[in-house]
Write a protein that holds these residues in place. Structure first.
Motif, PDB file in Angstrom:
ATOM      1  N   ALA A  21      43.830  40.814  36.679  1.00  0.00           N
ATOM      2  CA  ALA A  21      44.506  39.772  37.461  1.00  0.00           C
ATOM      3  C   ALA A  21      43.509  39.044  38.361  1.00  0.00           C
ATOM      4  O   ALA A  21      43.627  37.837  38.570  1.00  0.00           O
ATOM      5  CB  ALA A  21      45.628  40.381  38.292  1.00  0.00           C
ATOM      6  N   ASP A  22      42.506  39.769  38.864  1.00  0.00           N
ATOM      7  CA  ASP A  22      41.499  39.148  39.717  1.00  0.00           C
ATOM      8  C   ASP A  22      40.650  38.138  38.951  1.00  0.00           C
ATOM      9  O   ASP A  22      40.125  37.198  39.531  1.00  0.00           O
ATOM     10  CB  ASP A  22      40.589  40.213  40.342  1.00  0.00           C
ATOM     11  N   VAL A  23      40.511  38.345  37.637  1.00  0.00           N
ATOM     12  CA  VAL A  23      39.697  37.440  36.824  1.00  0.00           C
ATOM     13  C   VAL A  23      40.360  36.067  36.716  1.00  0.00           C
ATOM     14  O   VAL A  23      39.684  35.044  36.797  1.00  0.00           O
ATOM     15  CB  VAL A  23      39.468  38.042  35.415  1.00  0.00           C
ATOM     16  N   ILE A  24      41.694  36.025  36.540  1.00  0.00           N
ATOM     17  CA  ILE A  24      42.369  34.750  36.275  1.00  0.00           C
ATOM     18  C   ILE A  24      42.928  34.073  37.514  1.00  0.00           C
ATOM     19  O   ILE A  24      43.385  32.939  37.434  1.00  0.00           O
ATOM     20  CB  ILE A  24      43.499  34.923  35.239  1.00  0.00           C
ATOM     21  N   ARG A  25      42.891  34.707  38.653  1.00  0.00           N
ATOM     22  CA  ARG A  25      43.466  34.125  39.867  1.00  0.00           C
ATOM     23  C   ARG A  25      42.741  32.839  40.256  1.00  0.00           C
ATOM     24  O   ARG A  25      41.517  32.811  40.347  1.00  0.00           O
ATOM     25  CB  ARG A  25      43.387  35.126  41.018  1.00  0.00           C
ATOM     26  N   GLY A  26      43.492  31.744  40.437  1.00  0.00           N
ATOM     27  CA  GLY A  26      42.932  30.470  40.863  1.00  0.00           C
ATOM     28  C   GLY A  26      42.385  29.605  39.741  1.00  0.00           C
ATOM     29  O   GLY A  26      41.910  28.508  39.989  1.00  0.00           O
ATOM     30  N   MET A  27      42.434  30.077  38.498  1.00  0.00           N
ATOM     31  CA  MET A  27      41.892  29.323  37.367  1.00  0.00           C
ATOM     32  C   MET A  27      42.889  28.310  36.838  1.00  0.00           C
ATOM     33  O   MET A  27      44.074  28.408  37.093  1.00  0.00           O
ATOM     34  CB  MET A  27      41.574  30.274  36.213  1.00  0.00           C
ATOM     35  N   GLN A  28      42.370  27.368  36.059  1.00  0.00           N
ATOM     36  CA  GLN A  28      43.254  26.489  35.314  1.00  0.00           C
ATOM     37  C   GLN A  28      43.917  27.303  34.211  1.00  0.00           C
ATOM     38  O   GLN A  28      43.335  28.252  33.688  1.00  0.00           O
ATOM     39  CB  GLN A  28      42.480  25.326  34.717  1.00  0.00           C
TER      40      GLN A  28
END
Length: 114
Positions: A21-28
């Motif tokens: 979840a930390d990897v995709i947080r804030g991404m497009q």
């Protein structure tokens, strides 16, 4: 306009899911889906499915706009602990060790960047 999708009681430890979840947080959204589809961790599959569900929920709420044109981002992702199944494992000399089979709840919120 935000859209929310929730995954309840997925049978894996919350710490393992938080790493992803930390990897995709804030991404497009498109970039996050691309990363999740090619990620080796087994938690990536349900997380990608949940992200697609959040995108679909956003499109339902904003029927006049398309998700591709709206420049959607993953605004918030959080992972909470779910239920814990307590099992016993045989141990030496007649003892029993407790095994805690953990699960988690995941919530994804997507929103347009504007």
């Amino acid at each position: 306009m935000e859209a929310v999708a929730k995954l309840k009681n997925y049978p894996t430890g919350p710490r393992k899911m938080r790493l992803l979840a930390d990897v995709i947080r804030g991404m497009q959204v498109e970039k996050a889906l691309g990363i999740l589809e090619h990620h080796p961790q087994h938690n990536a599959t349900p997380l990608a499915k949940l992200l697609r569900s959040a995108i679909s929920n956003w499109e339902q709420a904003n029927s006049d706009k398309s998700a591709a044109d709206a420049n959607l981002i993953v605004k918030t992702v959080f992972v909470d602990g779910g239920r814990v199944l307590k099992r016993m494992r045989p141990a030496p000399q007649g003892r029993g060790y407790r095994v805690r089979k953990r699960s988690n709840h995941v919530t994804i919120i997507v929103d347009s960047k504007n």
